[in-house]
Design a protein around this motif. Structure first.
Motif, PDB file in Angstrom:
ATOM      1  N   LEU A  63       0.827  -1.212   0.000  1.00 32.73           N
ATOM      2  CA  LEU A  63       0.000   0.000   0.000  1.00 32.73           C
ATOM      3  C   LEU A  63       0.858   1.258   0.000  1.00 32.73           C
ATOM      4  O   LEU A  63       0.532   2.246  -0.668  1.00 32.73           O
ATOM      5  CB  LEU A  63      -0.924  -0.002   1.214  1.00 32.73           C
ATOM      6  N   GLU A  64       1.946   1.236   0.745  1.00 29.20           N
ATOM      7  CA  GLU A  64       2.846   2.389   0.758  1.00 29.20           C
ATOM      8  C   GLU A  64       3.439   2.630  -0.625  1.00 29.20           C
ATOM      9  O   GLU A  64       3.575   3.781  -1.066  1.00 29.20           O
ATOM     10  CB  GLU A  64       3.956   2.160   1.779  1.00 29.20           C
ATOM     11  N   GLN A  65       3.802   1.542  -1.318  1.00 32.12           N
ATOM     12  CA  GLN A  65       4.370   1.692  -2.648  1.00 32.12           C
ATOM     13  C   GLN A  65       3.350   2.242  -3.646  1.00 32.12           C
ATOM     14  O   GLN A  65       3.686   3.028  -4.529  1.00 32.12           O
ATOM     15  CB  GLN A  65       4.914   0.350  -3.138  1.00 32.12           C
ATOM     16  N   VAL A  66       2.101   1.800  -3.513  1.00 37.64           N
ATOM     17  CA  VAL A  66       1.064   2.255  -4.435  1.00 37.64           C
ATOM     18  C   VAL A  66       0.662   3.698  -4.132  1.00 37.64           C
ATOM     19  O   VAL A  66       0.144   4.404  -4.998  1.00 37.64           O
ATOM     20  CB  VAL A  66      -0.169   1.321  -4.366  1.00 37.64           C
ATOM     21  N   GLY A  67       0.907   4.152  -2.910  1.00 34.83           N
ATOM     22  CA  GLY A  67       0.562   5.511  -2.540  1.00 34.83           C
ATOM     23  C   GLY A  67      -0.897   5.693  -2.206  1.00 34.83           C
ATOM     24  O   GLY A  67      -1.487   6.740  -2.486  1.00 34.83           O
ATOM     25  N   VAL A  68      -1.495   4.646  -1.585  1.00 37.45           N
ATOM     26  CA  VAL A  68      -2.905   4.687  -1.207  1.00 37.45           C
ATOM     27  C   VAL A  68      -3.004   4.594   0.303  1.00 37.45           C
ATOM     28  O   VAL A  68      -2.368   3.739   0.920  1.00 37.45           O
ATOM     29  CB  VAL A  68      -3.683   3.526  -1.859  1.00 37.45           C
ATOM     30  N   ASP A  69      -3.810   5.468   0.891  1.00 36.89           N
ATOM     31  CA  ASP A  69      -4.040   5.396   2.327  1.00 36.89           C
ATOM     32  C   ASP A  69      -4.915   4.197   2.646  1.00 36.89           C
ATOM     33  O   ASP A  69      -5.909   3.919   1.943  1.00 36.89           O
ATOM     34  CB  ASP A  69      -4.716   6.665   2.833  1.00 36.89           C
TER      35      ASP A  69
END
Length: 516
Positions: free
Chosen positions: A494-500
């Motif tokens: 999720l951090e890599q995708v940039g989604v909270d």
């Protein structure tokens, strides 16, 4: 235990040695090929368990047991391997399935000398496939991943085309053409991504290519190139049509590895390559992918209801199950992604058990047609009981491992896409219908003429399916250790995708906590 030991390379080399040994066995000892193959497969399993002990589960979101060596520096290609929790879980699942497939295939080709020699070559292909399986889940160089992704087609092509049913050549060629077409599209995207990177002697390293500042339009095209190849492998609607033919014509052990392990490369690639390499494009494509995933869930389940061949029925159930996995990946919540990662493992065990048990039924009846069976629970109670447990696992009954993963996918998806989660839940209802209806037609009612003397599972066959049943029960009641491997990689993705993250009502952490 020292982590400096090349665990992953050892896991690649050991089955390769086994395959070579089987291929060059002198004529006088070829009757012992089964024992040799099983010995190498069990040694591989023991080595994988030892590798698990060297893996720091508290840091499962990082890639560990890493090795990097120059391979073709002029092209920027390296031999780079490492696994995070998800990769290690899939490796462990794979190396457990291989010895069980060998046990199940013990008498598959017959017992005379010619049949034993044919089985020897088949088992050599199984071990060769295990080499590629371990390597594809561990590869951290994009070119290495692509080479192995394509090389896996070769042993499976021969395992279907040389050892399958009456239409085996058609099924093998169809499988190969679909795989090659998807791989060709991916190759264009691999080259395109490399050209955007820094180049150099290690220009294909995945860690080097993550986070590149890509043109938005180019990033979308590159994502599509990777996603198409992975959707074919997964398989997703509408590029799934090769799977029912391959599963129907392949030997039961080949179908077990094909659907239980190889198809996971597609969803594994979506999770570990598409999302971190193309985060913006992944967010852009997510709505369409979620729709395709829901369609796969319902389409696969509805098609399973109409099948007359048991192998094709199980194949279509997998189209539905892979829809759940893809749905969880692109729902972009830590709960859904952890559920999808866990689902990949559990699906391998439940579907592997079903394919092996269908193979045992076909070996006794000489047919995979559902209409040729009936009333078998009165004749073969152990076979009926194990088939029922495997079927209940396929419909995600509480207490079995697939329930935990499917529940996490649906709950995690509901937190961000409630409509998709609700519609996908219909797949659970359809699964109960096709599994219980199959069991009813095959095992209940009066005994069909000609089945009165059917033999129950032999001890070898019980050892082939017993461990799978045990794993499904253990992970159903105590999923915590497995969830420990997949929870941190989900947060990292999720951090890599940039989604909270969107908190779900029930998270992977709270599910794990219920085991304490």
């Amino acid at each position: 235990m020292s982590s400096s030991f090349p665990w992953l390379t050892a896991l690649v080399v050991l089955p390769l040695l086994g395959a070579v040994t089987l291929w060059v066995l002198p004529a006088g000892v070829r009757s012992r090929a089964r024992g040799v193959a099983l010995g190498f497969a069990l040694a591989e399993l023991a080595l994988a368990v030892a590798a698990l002990s060297a893996f720091d589960t508290s840091a499962a979101g990082t890639h560990q047991l890493a090795e990097t060596h120059e391979w073709i520096p002029q092209l920027g290609v390296s031999y780079a391997v490492a696994v995070d929790g998800v990769g290690l879980a899939l490796v462990l699942m794979s190396v457990l399935l291989v010895p069980l497939v060998i046990l199940a295939a013990w008498r598959e080709q017959g017992s005379d000398d010619a049949a034993s020699d044919k089985l020897r070559r088949y088992l050599a292909l199984v071990l060769l496939l295990e080499v590629f399986i371990v390597l594809v889940f561990a590869a951290r160089d994009l070119f290495l991943f692509y080479v192995v992704f394509e090389a896996m087609l070769i042993p499976v092509y021969f395992m279907i085309g040389a050892y399958g049913g009456a239409q085996r050549r058609y099924a093998a060629v169809k499988f190969l053409l679909f795989g090659l077409a998807g791989g060709l599209v991916m190759l264009v995207a691999v080259i395109g991504l490399y050209l955007q990177g820094p180049g150099g002697s290690q220009g294909f390293l995945i860690d080097t290519l993550v986070g590149l500042p890509l043109d938005p339009t180019l990033e979308k095209w590159l994502f599509v190139g990777f996603f198409v190849a992975f959707a074919v492998k997964a398989p997703m609607f509408p590029v799934h049509t090769w799977l029912p033919d391959a599963a129907e014509q392949a030997p039961a052990g080949t179908s077990t590895l094909l659907v239980g392990v190889l198809d996971k490369v597609g969803t594994f690639g979506m999770l570990t390559l598409c999302l971190p390499l193309f985060p913006a494009a992944s967010r852009w494509a997510a709505p369409v992918v979620i729709v395709l995933a829901v369609v796969s869930i319902l389409y696969g389940a509805l098609l399973a209801l109409g099948q007359k061949d048991m192998f094709r029925l199980v194949a279509y159930t997998s189209v539905s199950h892979f829809g759940f996995i893809v749905l969880g990946i692109f729902a972009f919540t830590s709960t859904s992604i952890a559920g999808s990662s866990f689902y990949m493992v559990n699906h391998g065990f439940s579907t592997g058990a079903l394919f092996l048990l269908v193979g045992f039924l076909v070996a006794r009846r000489g047919s995979a047609q559902i209409a040729d069976f009936g009333g078998l629970q009165k004749v073969v109670p152990v076979l009926a009981g194990t088939f029922l447990v495997a079927g209940l696992s396929a419909l995600s009954l509480p207490g079995l491992s697939t329930f935990v993963s499917e529940f996490l996918v649906l709950v995690g998806t509901f937190a961000r896409h409630p409509a998709a989660s609700i519609v996908a839940s219909l797949g659970v209802v359809l699964a109960a219908i096709y599994v219980l209806w199959l069991y009813q037609r095959v095992f209940t009612g009066p005994v069909r003429p000609g089945l009165e003397g059917t033999s129950d599972l032999a001890w070898r066959e019980r050892w082939a399916v017993g461990p799978l049943i045990a794993v499904m029960l253990v992970l159903g009641f105590v999923p915590g250790p497995a969830l420990t491997l997949v929870r941190e990689p989900a947060h990292h993705t999720l951090e890599q995708v940039g989604v909270d993250d969107v908190p779900a009502v029930v998270s992977a952490t709270s599910v794990e906590g219920t085991d304490e």
